[in-house]
Design an enzyme around this catalytic site. Sequence first.
Site, PDB file in Angstrom:
ATOM      1  N   GLY A 105      30.883  -9.001  29.833  1.00  0.00           N
ATOM      2  CA  GLY A 105      30.056 -10.072  30.332  1.00  0.00           C
ATOM      3  C   GLY A 105      28.776 -10.013  30.095  1.00  0.00           C
ATOM      4  N   MET A 106      27.964 -11.330  30.193  1.00  0.00           N
ATOM      5  CA  MET A 106      26.625 -11.220  30.055  1.00  0.00           C
ATOM      6  C   MET A 106      25.628  -9.999  30.882  1.00  0.00           C
ATOM      7  SD  MET A 106      24.121 -14.655  30.192  1.00  0.00           S
ATOM      8  CE  MET A 106      24.542 -15.095  32.026  1.00  0.00           C
ATOM      9  N   LYS A 141      33.157 -17.373  46.123  1.00  0.00           N
ATOM     10  CA  LYS A 141      32.173 -16.284  46.216  1.00  0.00           C
ATOM     11  C   LYS A 141      31.878 -15.945  47.603  1.00  0.00           C
ATOM     12  CE  LYS A 141      30.462 -14.352  43.241  1.00  0.00           C
ATOM     13  NZ  LYS A 141      30.863 -13.319  42.352  1.00  0.00           N
ATOM     14  N   ASP A 145      43.471  -4.537  35.797  1.00  0.00           N
ATOM     15  CA  ASP A 145      43.620  -5.910  36.473  1.00  0.00           C
ATOM     16  C   ASP A 145      43.284  -5.752  37.905  1.00  0.00           C
ATOM     17  OD1 ASP A 145      44.474  -8.250  37.599  1.00  0.00           O
ATOM     18  OD2 ASP A 145      46.500  -7.874  37.449  1.00  0.00           O
ATOM     19  N   TYR A 173      33.792 -22.843  43.733  1.00  0.00           N
ATOM     20  CA  TYR A 173      33.025 -21.502  43.256  1.00  0.00           C
ATOM     21  C   TYR A 173      32.103 -21.062  44.536  1.00  0.00           C
ATOM     22  CZ  TYR A 173      29.862 -18.650  40.836  1.00  0.00           C
ATOM     23  OH  TYR A 173      28.817 -17.647  40.453  1.00  0.00           O
ATOM     24  N   ALA A 212      33.933 -11.975  37.654  1.00  0.00           N
ATOM     25  CA  ALA A 212      34.130 -13.156  38.438  1.00  0.00           C
ATOM     26  C   ALA A 212      34.811 -14.245  37.870  1.00  0.00           C
ATOM     27  CB  ALA A 212      32.595 -13.469  39.006  1.00  0.00           C
ATOM     28  N   THR A 257      26.025 -15.036  44.427  1.00  0.00           N
ATOM     29  CA  THR A 257      25.498 -16.210  43.805  1.00  0.00           C
ATOM     30  C   THR A 257      24.788 -17.101  44.983  1.00  0.00           C
ATOM     31  OG1 THR A 257      25.745 -18.485  42.795  1.00  0.00           O
ATOM     32  CG2 THR A 257      27.785 -17.362  44.104  1.00  0.00           C
ATOM     33  N   ASP A 258      23.680 -17.811  44.598  1.00  0.00           N
ATOM     34  CA  ASP A 258      23.108 -18.810  45.245  1.00  0.00           C
ATOM     35  C   ASP A 258      24.111 -19.853  45.943  1.00  0.00           C
ATOM     36  OD1 ASP A 258      23.209 -19.472  42.652  1.00  0.00           O
ATOM     37  OD2 ASP A 258      21.706 -21.326  42.833  1.00  0.00           O
TER      38      ASP A 258
END
Length: 297
Positions: A9-10, A127, A34, A123, A58, A99-100
């Site tokens: 991922g990024m 999270k 997995d 989301y 995620a 995350t925010d």
Amino acid sequence: MVWLIGCKGMLGSEIARQLTENSIEFIGTDINVDITDIAALRSFARSHHFDWIINCAAYTAVDKAESDRDLAKKLNEIAPGNIAEVAKEVGAVMIHISTDYVFDGTGSTPMTEDMAVAPDSVYGVTKAAGERQVAEHTDRYYILRTAWLYGWAGRNFVYTMIKAMNTHDSVKVVNDQKGTPTFAGTLAGVIMKIIQGTSEPAVPYGIYHCTDLGEITWCDFTNEIKAQGIKTGVLTNPECTVIPCTTAEYPTAAKRPAYSVLCKDKIQKALGITLPQWQDSLRTFMTSPLFDTARLK
């Protein structure tokens, strides 16, 4: 030895780059292990000796999550609990990215780590639940909350806006949501410092906020992308106009936090560092040879 989950991922790609740069031994996995299957995680973990497990995997399609709750729950809630349980079993420290969106965005001052979470989207709910799962299954963990992430690998706001400005006479961008852009290189660098133990004393386990510094809107961000894009030559249509709009004018399936600035005092004090200003990080991103101009086509 580091186990990097979500290595393609990024953020995972940038962490892998910095691990290599710092000569830190690691193994990266993606869909080949997995994370929703604890038996698969156990099998892989026990076949190696891991001191650290970094979870970058995620479900991040914020709007799609509203209608894909089951998969979002599996990846964002159940999987982190599985990883944390396995980390405890093999004696590894876990680093988990959050995350925010665990906050509802109704405040007006930077959120600190001890504030109660109040997610307002699927989301965000999943999270926040993932954070709880990590804390319930291991006591040796770092949860790093970040926001507005962009990096050299993968799709992100910077590449998207440059491409849009290069191909349109104008772009409309939301101007009533405030936050802080975060360069993946900044977050990955903080993770390197935690792993290498460069702070004295060692960083206590727990939740930390980590973004670049500053407080802007998406429209502000776009205007700076435009300015720096002109300087670097990647923005070929400098006449494109950036038009501010409201959130109401740009409806989405998932509700976005109106204010999602995170307070970074805790992580800066723990590591003895000063995080970069968002404009400086954007400049680093756009002037690097790693900037992928192919993503602008």
